[in-house]
Design an enzyme around this catalytic site. Structure first.
Site, mmCIF file in Angstrom:
data_model
loop_
_atom_site.group_PDB
_atom_site.id
_atom_site.type_symbol
_atom_site.label_atom_id
_atom_site.label_comp_id
_atom_site.label_asym_id
_atom_site.label_seq_id
_atom_site.Cartn_x
_atom_site.Cartn_y
_atom_site.Cartn_z
ATOM 1 N N LYS A 53 6.389 1.817 4.908
ATOM 2 C CA LYS A 53 5.280 2.769 4.803
ATOM 3 C C LYS A 53 4.258 2.666 5.939
ATOM 4 C CE LYS A 53 5.721 5.078 0.781
ATOM 5 N NZ LYS A 53 5.630 6.551 0.657
ATOM 6 N N SER A 303 14.310 -0.510 1.984
ATOM 7 C CA SER A 303 13.030 0.062 2.400
ATOM 8 C C SER A 303 11.828 -0.844 2.190
ATOM 9 C CB SER A 303 12.802 1.388 1.672
ATOM 10 O OG SER A 303 12.847 1.198 0.269
#
Length: 402
Positions: A53, A303
């Site tokens: 992110k 991720s």
């Protein structure tokens, strides 16, 4: 829109090259053997803040900083919060993060550690989101959306560029999907660099809004959502992300929480890397057979690795039982000295390890003078539990696997 996004991805690559890590693309023999493919893991769990992110957050916020913005607001219960907080500290900006009231303390503290102000509000992300919009309006701050923003997608798209740089003949890329920002960026970048590469999204069955929207080619909102993969739980995708996904994403699949848990376990035990549930979605898709990757060079994107330690302990414990590496046996013994020792001696003779003993005398369903005994055992395989139960029966002790 795709041309504009590609231009932004190229710019983001330059902006981020000295800010974020070019994370490893690691070949996994274990996962390759399991899937009959060639599996390479894109380890964004080793990224700054522990997740991808930060790429999109920093790229978006450096643009805002250059335009004179001094403060930002975001809503998140996890990785977006830390990405925004880290970026704000790096860019000398003020960040206010609104998180649901029941966000785990470790996530709140991690966000505060980067210097952000944390506001706890509401019971859900949607409550926090609405509050964040209010604060942004009241304080004249910029709201940083977690996915429905081209700059955010462009930052995430740099992962696709890195995958191509490290494995130019990649055939399949599997991407965790929440609101769609990550896969929109990665797919846009990869389709430009290697048009025949397949990009497949993975969502949990308990939160399938983006999967359903992709299949029906319209925004579908799901009101009841539940999954251990809290990092990708959304009730609906973004309108921008859905348009891009329809153009560049090849397919989308669902996996359940048991498959996600097993993927986390395999990543920890065999690959020696920690993935949060959302980060394990791509691996879950290949080991469950949701996507057939036999004979193909395949990249699941791990991720993130920001998992609650207590959740990790529970997941590992459950998988050990499912895999037959731990078992529980239960039986009723006379509540007399030496009876439990007989059971323990039988366990020791087989070389098994006791991890838990429950000895219950006060159950009203028990005959007076008897005790219900449950043992948790580490075993090489389930067959050892059957051997133990048989041996106990031969000793006159009635136990069973539970």
């Amino acid at each position: 829109m795709l041309d504009e996004l590609n231009i932004k991805i190229r710019d983001a690559r330059e902006v981020l090259k000295n800010i974020v890590h070019h994370t490893p693309l690691q070949h996994s023999r274990t996962l390759s053997d399991l899937t009959k493919g060639e599996i390479y893991l894109k380890l964004e769990n080793l990224q700054k803040t522990g997740a991808f992110k930060v790429r999109g957050a920093y790229y978006k916020m450096q643009k805002l900083a250059r335009s004179g913005v001094k403060s930002v607001v975001a809503a998140s219960s996890g990785n977006h919060a830390q990405g925004v907080a880290f970026s704000a500290a790096s860019l000398n900006m003020k960040a206010t993060i609104v998180m649901p009231r029941h966000t785990p303390f470790y996530k709140v503290n991690a966000t505060k550690s980067y210097g952000a102000e944390v506001v706890l509000h509401g019971d859900t992300y949607d409550d926090a989101y609405q509050k964040a919009l209010e604060i942004a309006q009241q304080t004249n701050a910029e709201f940083v959306h977690p996915f429905n923003d081209l700059d955010i997608m462009a930052g995430q798209g740099t992962i696709g560029v890195e995958i191509f740089e490290d494995l130019s003949d990649v055939e399949v890329v599997l991407v965790p999907v929440g609101g769609g920002g990550l896969i929109s960026g990665i797919a846009t970048a990869l389709k430009k660099l290697k048009p025949d590469a397949k990009v497949i999204g993975v969502q949990p069955k308990g939160a399938p809004a983006t999967y359903l929207s992709f299949q029906e080619k319209r925004i579908v909102e799901t009101h009841e959502v539940s999954s251990i993969a809290d990092g990708v739980i959304v009730k609906k995708p973004g309108d921008l992300t859905l348009k891009i996904m329809e153009e560049v994403v090849d397919d989308m699949v669902l996996v359940d929480d048991r498959e996600i848990a097993r993927a986390m376990f395999l990543l920890l035990e065999r690959v020696k890397t920690v993935a949060e549930p959302a980060g394990a979605l791509g691996v879950a898709a290949v080991i469950s057979g949701a996507v057939d990757v036999s004979g193909k060079k395949t990249v699941p994107v791990v991720s993130g690795g920001n998992v609650d330690p207590t959740l990790l302990i529970r997941v590992l414990g459950q998988v050990l039982y499912v895999e037959g590496r731990q078992v529980r046996i239960q039986g009723i013994l006379p509540d007399k000295p030496g009876q439990l020792k007989k059971v323990i001696d039988a366990v020791a003779e087989l070389g098994l390890n006791i991890v838990e003993i429950q000895h219950e005398r006060l159950n009203p369903l028990l005959t007076p003078g008897m005790a219900l005994v449950t043992l948790g055992l580490e075993v090489p395989s389930k067959e050892y539990a059957d051997i133990l139960v048989l041996r106990l029966k031969q000793m006159g002790l009635d136990f069973r696997v539970v």
